[in-house]
Design a protein around this motif. Structure first.
Motif, PDB file in Angstrom:
ATOM      1  N   GLU A   2      81.959  65.916  13.222  1.00  0.00           N
ATOM      2  CA  GLU A   2      82.420  66.737  12.874  1.00  0.00           C
ATOM      3  C   GLU A   2      81.597  67.926  14.211  1.00  0.00           C
ATOM      4  OE1 GLU A   2      79.556  70.156  10.233  1.00  0.00           O
ATOM      5  OE2 GLU A   2      79.374  67.520   9.184  1.00  0.00           O
ATOM      6  N   ARG A  39      82.848  68.304  16.703  1.00  0.00           N
ATOM      7  CA  ARG A  39      84.634  67.558  17.532  1.00  0.00           C
ATOM      8  C   ARG A  39      85.505  67.858  17.227  1.00  0.00           C
ATOM      9  NH1 ARG A  39      85.788  62.305  17.113  1.00  0.00           N
ATOM     10  NH2 ARG A  39      86.761  63.041  15.063  1.00  0.00           N
ATOM     11  N   ASP A  40      86.038  67.926  15.300  1.00  0.00           N
ATOM     12  CA  ASP A  40      86.965  68.127  14.805  1.00  0.00           C
ATOM     13  C   ASP A  40      86.824  69.724  14.693  1.00  0.00           C
ATOM     14  OD1 ASP A  40      87.214  65.169  14.386  1.00  0.00           O
ATOM     15  OD2 ASP A  40      86.967  65.335  12.519  1.00  0.00           O
ATOM     16  N   LYS A  41      86.203  69.977  14.534  1.00  0.00           N
ATOM     17  CA  LYS A  41      85.606  71.679  14.409  1.00  0.00           C
ATOM     18  C   LYS A  41      85.474  72.953  16.254  1.00  0.00           C
ATOM     19  CE  LYS A  41      83.302  74.422  11.596  1.00  0.00           C
ATOM     20  NZ  LYS A  41      83.799  75.577  11.025  1.00  0.00           N
ATOM     21  N   LEU A  46      88.134  71.444  18.057  1.00  0.00           N
ATOM     22  CA  LEU A  46      89.921  70.982  18.051  1.00  0.00           C
ATOM     23  C   LEU A  46      90.444  72.252  17.213  1.00  0.00           C
ATOM     24  CD1 LEU A  46      89.863  67.170  17.691  1.00  0.00           C
ATOM     25  CD2 LEU A  46      90.256  68.757  20.297  1.00  0.00           C
ATOM     26  N   LYS A  47      89.757  72.666  15.921  1.00  0.00           N
ATOM     27  CA  LYS A  47      90.023  73.723  15.417  1.00  0.00           C
ATOM     28  C   LYS A  47      90.004  75.255  15.665  1.00  0.00           C
ATOM     29  CE  LYS A  47      89.779  74.619  10.126  1.00  0.00           C
ATOM     30  NZ  LYS A  47      89.546  75.326   9.154  1.00  0.00           N
ATOM     31  N   LEU A  48      88.721  74.985  16.297  1.00  0.00           N
ATOM     32  CA  LEU A  48      88.572  76.549  16.824  1.00  0.00           C
ATOM     33  C   LEU A  48      90.133  76.898  18.469  1.00  0.00           C
ATOM     34  CD1 LEU A  48      84.903  76.827  16.813  1.00  0.00           C
ATOM     35  CD2 LEU A  48      87.059  78.102  15.049  1.00  0.00           C
ATOM     36  N   PRO A  96      92.866  75.266  19.479  1.00  0.00           N
ATOM     37  CA  PRO A  96      93.647  74.181  19.201  1.00  0.00           C
ATOM     38  C   PRO A  96      94.502  73.853  21.031  1.00  0.00           C
ATOM     39  CG  PRO A  96      94.400  76.462  17.827  1.00  0.00           C
ATOM     40  CD  PRO A  96      93.666  76.650  19.198  1.00  0.00           C
ATOM     41  N   LYS A 106      91.953  69.057  23.633  1.00  0.00           N
ATOM     42  CA  LYS A 106      93.363  67.728  23.045  1.00  0.00           C
ATOM     43  C   LYS A 106      91.235  66.455  22.662  1.00  0.00           C
ATOM     44  CE  LYS A 106      97.396  69.253  22.892  1.00  0.00           C
ATOM     45  NZ  LYS A 106      97.696  69.339  21.836  1.00  0.00           N
ATOM     46  N   CYS A 166      80.048  77.128  17.799  1.00  0.00           N
ATOM     47  CA  CYS A 166      81.100  77.033  16.799  1.00  0.00           C
ATOM     48  C   CYS A 166      80.768  78.049  16.017  1.00  0.00           C
ATOM     49  CB  CYS A 166      81.493  75.874  16.334  1.00  0.00           C
ATOM     50  SG  CYS A 166      81.965  74.159  17.134  1.00  0.00           S
ATOM     51  N   GLU A 221      82.999  81.913  15.522  1.00  0.00           N
ATOM     52  CA  GLU A 221      83.057  81.570  14.632  1.00  0.00           C
ATOM     53  C   GLU A 221      82.666  83.351  13.345  1.00  0.00           C
ATOM     54  OE1 GLU A 221      84.467  77.917  11.745  1.00  0.00           O
ATOM     55  OE2 GLU A 221      82.147  78.152  12.027  1.00  0.00           O
TER      56      GLU A 221
END
Length: 111
Positions: A45, A47-49, A51-53, A55, A58, A95, A99
């Motif tokens: 979770e 990791r996905d956050k 990568l979203k924050l 971009p 990789k 994160c 945010e």
């Protein structure tokens, strides 16, 4: 134990001394030619956050299973948070603070 996906931060002598003072130096891994790396773990979770924050970052799914290409200022802030919290599990808080504060986060001191 759930799989984790590290963000690798290379450690120089100055940072090594800071990590020793924080009691975290034993968490370092030795990599190429004895250079030390701090592997900050991320859950799937987190990791996905990340990568979203960020971009530009990789995920190396093929080899290292690590998050790569984060800018230096991002890794510097993660490092700062690890030292302040005296633990590696900081990515959810990292994160959330980013945010909340946006780009002002980079100028804030980690309390």
């Amino acid at each position: 134990m759930a799989e984790t996906y590290p963000i690798n931060i290379w450690i120089n002598e100055e940072r090594f001394k800071e990590l020793q003072a924080a009691g975290l130096a034993d968490l370092l891994k030795e990599e190429l030619a004895g250079m030390k790396v701090l592997a900050v773990p991320c859950t799937a979770e987190e990791r996905d956050k990340v990568l979203k924050l960020f971009p530009m970052a990789k995920f190396d799914a093929a080899t290292t299973k690590s998050i790569e290409l984060l800018p230096k200022y991002v890794k510097d802030k993660i490092y700062e948070m690890v030292v302040k919290r005296k633990k590696l599990e900081v990515m959810t808080e990292f994160c959330q603070l980013f945010e909340k504060a946006g780009d002002a986060f980079w100028n804030q001191e980690i309390a």
